[in-house]
Design a protein around this motif. Structure first.
Motif, short mmCIF file in Angstrom:
data_model
loop_
_atom_site.label_atom_id
_atom_site.label_comp_id
_atom_site.label_asym_id
_atom_site.label_seq_id
_atom_site.Cartn_x
_atom_site.Cartn_y
_atom_site.Cartn_z
N LYS A 1 7.30 26.99 31.04
CA LYS A 1 6.38 25.85 31.13
C LYS A 1 5.92 25.48 29.72
O LYS A 1 5.44 26.35 28.98
CB LYS A 1 5.15 26.19 31.98
N GLU A 2 6.05 24.23 29.37
CA GLU A 2 5.54 23.75 28.08
C GLU A 2 4.57 22.60 28.34
O GLU A 2 4.95 21.58 28.91
CB GLU A 2 6.67 23.28 27.18
N THR A 3 3.32 22.82 27.98
CA THR A 3 2.29 21.80 28.16
C THR A 3 2.07 21.07 26.85
O THR A 3 1.71 21.69 25.83
CB THR A 3 0.98 22.42 28.65
N ASP A 4 2.28 19.77 26.87
CA ASP A 4 2.16 18.93 25.68
C ASP A 4 0.96 18.01 25.84
O ASP A 4 0.54 17.68 26.94
CB ASP A 4 3.44 18.12 25.50
N GLY A 5 0.39 17.59 24.72
CA GLY A 5 -0.76 16.69 24.75
C GLY A 5 -2.03 17.37 25.20
O GLY A 5 -2.85 16.78 25.91
N LEU A 6 -2.21 18.65 24.80
CA LEU A 6 -3.45 19.35 25.14
C LEU A 6 -4.65 18.55 24.66
O LEU A 6 -4.64 18.02 23.55
CB LEU A 6 -3.47 20.74 24.51
N ILE A 7 -5.67 18.49 25.49
CA ILE A 7 -6.84 17.68 25.14
C ILE A 7 -7.86 18.53 24.42
O ILE A 7 -8.30 19.57 24.92
CB ILE A 7 -7.45 17.05 26.41
N PHE A 8 -8.24 18.09 23.21
CA PHE A 8 -9.25 18.77 22.41
C PHE A 8 -10.31 17.76 21.96
O PHE A 8 -10.03 16.57 21.81
CB PHE A 8 -8.62 19.41 21.17
N SER A 9 -11.49 18.30 21.73
CA SER A 9 -12.54 17.50 21.10
C SER A 9 -12.40 17.68 19.59
O SER A 9 -12.72 18.73 19.03
CB SER A 9 -13.91 17.99 21.58
N VAL A 10 -11.89 16.65 18.94
CA VAL A 10 -11.54 16.73 17.52
C VAL A 10 -12.71 16.22 16.67
O VAL A 10 -13.23 15.13 16.92
CB VAL A 10 -10.27 15.90 17.24
N PRO A 11 -13.15 17.00 15.66
CA PRO A 11 -14.28 16.57 14.81
C PRO A 11 -13.99 15.25 14.10
O PRO A 11 -12.86 14.96 13.72
CB PRO A 11 -14.41 17.72 13.81
N LEU A 12 -15.05 14.46 13.92
CA LEU A 12 -14.97 13.19 13.21
C LEU A 12 -15.82 13.23 11.95
O LEU A 12 -16.79 14.01 11.87
CB LEU A 12 -15.45 12.05 14.11
N PRO A 13 -15.52 12.39 10.94
CA PRO A 13 -16.38 12.32 9.75
C PRO A 13 -17.79 11.89 10.12
O PRO A 13 -17.99 11.12 11.07
CB PRO A 13 -15.69 11.26 8.89
N GLY A 14 -18.77 12.39 9.42
CA GLY A 14 -20.15 12.05 9.70
C GLY A 14 -20.42 10.56 9.63
O GLY A 14 -21.30 10.04 10.33
N SER A 15 -19.64 9.85 8.80
CA SER A 15 -19.85 8.41 8.65
C SER A 15 -19.48 7.63 9.90
O SER A 15 -19.82 6.46 10.04
CB SER A 15 -19.01 7.89 7.47
N SER A 16 -18.76 8.29 10.83
CA SER A 16 -18.34 7.59 12.05
C SER A 16 -19.49 7.41 13.03
O SER A 16 -19.40 6.60 13.95
CB SER A 16 -17.21 8.36 12.73
N GLY A 17 -20.53 8.20 12.88
CA GLY A 17 -21.66 8.12 13.80
C GLY A 17 -21.50 8.99 15.02
O GLY A 17 -22.37 8.99 15.89
N ALA A 18 -20.39 9.73 15.11
CA ALA A 18 -20.16 10.63 16.24
C ALA A 18 -19.63 11.95 15.71
O ALA A 18 -19.00 12.02 14.65
CB ALA A 18 -19.17 10.02 17.22
N ALA A 19 -19.88 13.00 16.46
CA ALA A 19 -19.46 14.34 16.02
C ALA A 19 -17.99 14.60 16.28
O ALA A 19 -17.31 15.26 15.50
CB ALA A 19 -20.31 15.40 16.70
#
Length: 996
Positions: free
Chosen positions: A697-715
């Motif tokens: 079994k190979e699972t592709d496209g694992l969903i992660f919460s990826v950090p954003l730059p502080g200037s984006s206004g979101a973590a």
């Protein structure tokens, strides 16, 4: 004139009867010659039929041009019998399980085991019967290859973890999809106390006819976006045509912990901590502490010696009663059932009570149309205790000093214990969860032509859970005059399915089955909760009596699926099989640019033993090769991961909104590509049979919460990044060791290997470290990541750690901060196995199941308090008696130093192998002979004695190698951590089954 018409009609009737009809009769038996009561006899191609009587006999009027009858009985191979001029028949039906024609539920249809090109594990009601446990999932343990079933701990309401062929995701849900009579079930944990419960506790094992587990992509692809973790198809009991059957089952049992850990007694405790205090120059402190902990008793003369194990644990009990009435005729079949379970857990204050009922009815309105209703209802009440990471949970009482009495002289809990006394919570608080559940399906089936039928199903699932907690003014950590919490969570799920089934045999060589359909699934959840404080007295415990409401929550969430699906199965010469399926799912959970996903699968099979070169083989009685490949999805990521979310805020009591999550319109499914290669075999007329499977079994496209730059206004933002591979081997071996009239002995053995490996991660595959675990490319999911313990310096008793990794010339240090962390273990086993033996001798039946796991590690997160050589005042495990005391001592336990933190840090010191073998279930029963029962009007009477978790073989030093911490809503359990986690119960139960 009326008389003339009546006579004319009567003549026509008699002539029609004599000229166009005839009567046939006969008897239907099994291979042992026993009459089959209620077997269905149908004039082939019509709805004209009857059922066999109590002696297996039947009589049926058929048309003169009829050529055959079709004889069927649940659990036996359906047989078409040609007349060939006969009018009296002796018909023998073969046991389906012995002929490889066992019926397998595959989703929107069925298949025989012989013709199946997929990998499906099947359990019948006999496989799960007589297991004294309140949840149906636990009855599967050790019996389905490649399926790991673990209850988080020994609480009666503990959550269940099921892995089908290992892990298929890192951050998305890992539970399989549960489908009850075609209805996908709500399986959301609604617990409010930090410990997950089992939402499917509402389903009684007594109402289940079979469980089919779809393990490979070809079998699960018909469920598309929700099939990546496997699919568990549950079929409830049905009525059978024939005399009404009344069944009653009563059982009662007692439970105790499978294991308890030995702790220091009062003498040993005082000796250890006096020594630890002297080594740290804290003698006056410890003696003052002893004075306070002993509650005025003479600790120097060991006046009190409390075993807190005995305070936290108790002897539990379990009572079960279930009753059913089933039967029917050629047109209508029915099943009415009810069940009651009352379980008193092995942990003080932990109880469960469940009432459930079921009605299943099907009626043939005409030869062309049939309809029915499946309806289940239940009410489950649970008295709960705190999660494992709370001082008020009973198991944390083991940390208390043995010199402390649990109660004062007047019977009230002693409040001067080292940590808050859980008895204060037990006496002055309560936490009750009530789960009400209604599941149902209304269905209709229209036979358009002999080869084409249309099915329309409407399924409904309602889960309504309330939780009520009250903590009186005397409970720990409570500075108010009482506090209360109440919540209700209502989830509604409905599914509307419509599909056509084409089924036709061409000549005698080709068979084609095609299913095409569409389905709509909608689910809504409403949640509200209120917290309040300050009550007039502990007698007033509802929110309306509180002086102040401190918090309130109200949410409404929803999701839906729109799906199209198709499946085609072609058979040629009864030995070549091709199957293809496809499902297209659209879901509100995913980004607008990727709302729909397509999930295809295909498989082929070849019964080699039907070829001329093997047909007369003395070696093989059956040999089949199969291969399947397909894509599946995992949609269990919450309802709004792709959406731009906003939440309400208040500024100077002025309402407003603020962004809480950035959206990602490209977010899509985690896709699992799966390959399965299998070989099924049988020797000696299938007295030895089995299966061997390899899968990847190979699972592709694992969903992660990826950090954003502080200037984006979101973590962070949710993205599809990452790849996970899981592969393994499954072996099943079944043997009929002895088969005589009086004595039979069958063995069923399964063993499975699984290994997962992370192939890529976000941020250029950088390590993701969390607590004592790590996700790293090339390693297993949630591997343990810890400094490596190196033992004790024999010169001074310091705890030592390795500075560098593996290899020769490794250096050590007594400073854990200087030690290098290593990948030290895997929280999931590489091997799981089960062995079941069933023996029958005359009226006696004896069966037992062993199950085991190997290759997993377990981290005892409480070890640095429980076995920490006197770092803190907690009571300690007995191994602390082997601590370092003098130069030259060789031991693994460092010198005792109060507040010295010697060997205290998180390290492999607390990491152990979790390998075990457990006698999961054993049953001895006796069936009274028919000659005794018939005079008193009984069909059968069986008495039985059964045991659960009677023996465990393991080197693990903790309570139970299967138990994990339930804190963090089960997150710590998935990471392989134990923390004051209760062991599984050992249960012995006696029961009686009566059938009228």
């Amino acid at each position: 004139m009326k008389k003339l018409s009546l006579v004319f009609g009567l003549v026509l009737f008699v002539l029609g009867t004599s000229l166009g009809q005839r009567t046939i009769s006969g008897k239907v038996s099994d291979s042992d010659g026993e009459a089959l009561i209620g077997a269905t006899i149908l004039e082939t191609g019509t709805a004209n039929g009857t059922v066999t009587d109590i002696d297996g006999n039947f009589s049926l009027v058929i048309s003169d041009d009829s050529e055959s009858i079709t004889v069927s009985y649940t659990g036996f191979t359906t047989q078409e019998v040609s007349f060939n001029g006969q009018t009296v028949f002796s018909i023998t039906l073969e046991d389906a399980s012995q002929t490889l024609d066992e019926v397998i539920i595959i989703g929107y249809g069925t298949s025989s085991k012989r013709n199946l090109t997929d990998n499906v594990a099947k359990l019948t009601s006999e496989d799960i019967a007589d297991v004294p446990i309140s949840n149906f999932q636990g009855t599967m343990s050790g019996k389905a290859p490649g399926v790991r079933v673990t209850q988080i701990n020994g609480k009666v309401d503990a959550g269940i973890n099921i892995q089908v062929r290992g892990i298929a995701s890192i951050s998305a849900g890992s539970d399989p999809l549960y489908v009850l009579d075609g209805m996908p079930l709500i399986n959301q944990n609604e617990s409010g106390n930090g410990a997950p419960t089992n939402p499917l506790l509402s389903l009684s094992p007594s109402e289940i006819e079979s469980i089919d587990i779809l393990k490979d992509a070809s079998s699960a692809a018909i469920y598309g976006a929700r099939g990546a973790n496997g699919v568990v198809l549950i079929t409830t009991k049905r009525g059978k045509a024939g005399k009404a059957k009344v069944s009653l089952n009563l059982s009662t049992g007692v439970s105790s912990p499978t294991n308890t850990v030995e702790w220091l007694n009062a003498d040993e405790y005082i000796e250890l901590f006096t020594e630890a205090a002297i080594n740290s120059d804290e003698l006056s402190y410890i003696e003052g502490l002893f004075d306070g902990l002993s509650n005025g008793t003479d600790w120097r003369n060991r006046e009190v010696d409390t075993d807190w194990n005995e305070i936290a644990f108790r002897d539990g009990s379990q009572q079960d009663a279930d009753f059913s009435i089933s039967g029917g005729d050629a047109k209508t079949v029915y099943y009415f059932g009810g069940a009651f379970n009352q379980t008193e857990g092995i942990i003080v204050g932990n109880n469960l009570e469940r009432l459930s009922g079921r009605v299943n009815i099907k009626h043939n309105f005409s030869p062309k149309f049939a309809a029915g209703l499946n309806l289940g209802m239940s009410r489950t009440t649970i008295d709960r205790v705190s999660n494992d990471n709370q001082f008020t949970t009973p198991l944390q009482a083991i940390a208390q000093a043995p010199i402390s009495p649990p109660r004062n002289a007047d019977g009230t809990p002693f409040s001067g214990t080292l940590y808050p006394n859980f008895l204060l919570e037990q006496d002055y608080a309560n936490y009750t969860t009530v789960l009400r559940r209604v599941t149902g399906k209304a269905f209709g089936e229209l036979k358009i032509f002999d080869f084409l039928k249309f099915n329309s199903d409407f399924g409904y699932d309602l889960s309504y859970q309330t939780e009520d907690q009250f903590r009186g003014s005397l409970t720990p950590f409570n500075s108010t005059n009482g506090e209360a919490y109440t919540s209700n969570a209502t989830s509604e799920n409905y599914v509307f399915s419509n599909y056509l089934t084409f089924e036709k045999e061409f000549n005698t060589t080709s068979y084609l089955n095609v299913v095409v359909g569409l389905e709509f699934n909608n689910s809504e959840r409403v949640f509200t909760s209120i917290d309040a404080i300050e009550f007039p007295s502990d007698d007033f415990q509802t929110i309306s009596s509180a002086a102040e409401v401190t918090a309130g929550v109200g949410t409404l969430t929803a999701y839906n699926f729109l799906s199209y699906f198709a499946r085609a199965t072609y058979t040629f010469n009864d030995r070549y099989f091709i199957k293809a399926s496809i499902r297209r799912d659209g879901s509100s959970r995913f980004g607008s640019n990727n709302r729909f996903g397509t999930f295809p699968a295909g498989s082929i099979g070849w019964i080699i033993s039907e070829e001329n070169f093997l047909k007369n083989s003395n070696l093989f009685s059956f040999l089949k090769a199969r291969i399947s490949y397909g894509e599946l999805g995992n949609s269990e990521i919450g309802n709004f991961p792709s959406r731009f979310l906003f939440g309400g805020v208040s500024y100077n009591k002025i309402p407003g909104i603020a962004p809480t999550q950035p959206g990602n319109n490209d977010l899509t499914w985690e896709k699992s590509k799966q390959l399965d290669i299998g070989l099924e075999f049988g020797f000696a007329k299938n007295r030895i049979s089995g299966e061997i499977d390899y899968y990847n079994k190979e699972t592709d496209g694992l969903i992660f919460s990826v950090p954003l730059p502080g200037s984006s206004g979101a973590a962070s933002i949710n993205q599809n990044i990452g790849v996970l591979e899981s592969q393994g081997v499954e072996i099943v071996l079944k043997t009929d060791n002895v088969q005589t009239n009086d004595f039979t002995w069958n063995t069923n053995f399964n063993i499975s290997y699984n290994q997962n490996e992370i192939k890529s991660l976000p941020n250029s595959s950088a390590d993701i470290i969390f607590s004592r675990n790590i996700n790293r490319v090339g390693e297993a999911v949630s591997s343990f990541y810890l400094p490596e313990y190196a033992g004790v310096d024999p010169d001074n008793g310091d705890a030592l750690y390795y500075i560098n990794g593996e290899g020769t010339g490794r250096q050590t240090t007594n400073s854990i901060g200087e030690a290098e962390r290593i990948v030290a273990g895997n929280p999931n086993p590489e091997w799981i196995a089960g062995l079941t033996n069933s023996i029958s001798f005359k009226g006696f039946d004896f069966s037992f199941t062993f199950m085991g796991e190997w290759g997993a590690s377990i981290y005892n997160a409480g070890g640095r308090f429980q076995s920490a050589n006197g770092n803190f005042e907690d009571n300690q495990t007995k191994d602390q008696l082997t601590r370092w005391q003098n130069p030259g001592d060789i031991t693994q336990v460092p010198q005792a130093r109060l507040f010295g933190f010697n060997g205290y840090g998180h390290s492999t010191r607390w990491l152990e192998d979790a390998d075990f073998i457990r006698l999961r279930n054993v049953t001895l029963s006796y069936n009274l002979p028919a000659r005794v029962l018939q005079p008193i009007g009984l069909s059968s009477l069986r008495v039985y004695l059964t045991g659960l978790n009677l023996l465990t073989f393991t080197d693990y030093m903790g309570y139970d190698p299967e138990s994990r911490s339930d804190s963090g809503s089960g997150v710590n359990a998935a990471r392989g951590q134990a923390f004051y986690s209760a062991p599984a119960p050992r249960t012995i139960s006696f029961g009686v089954n009566v059938t009228f």
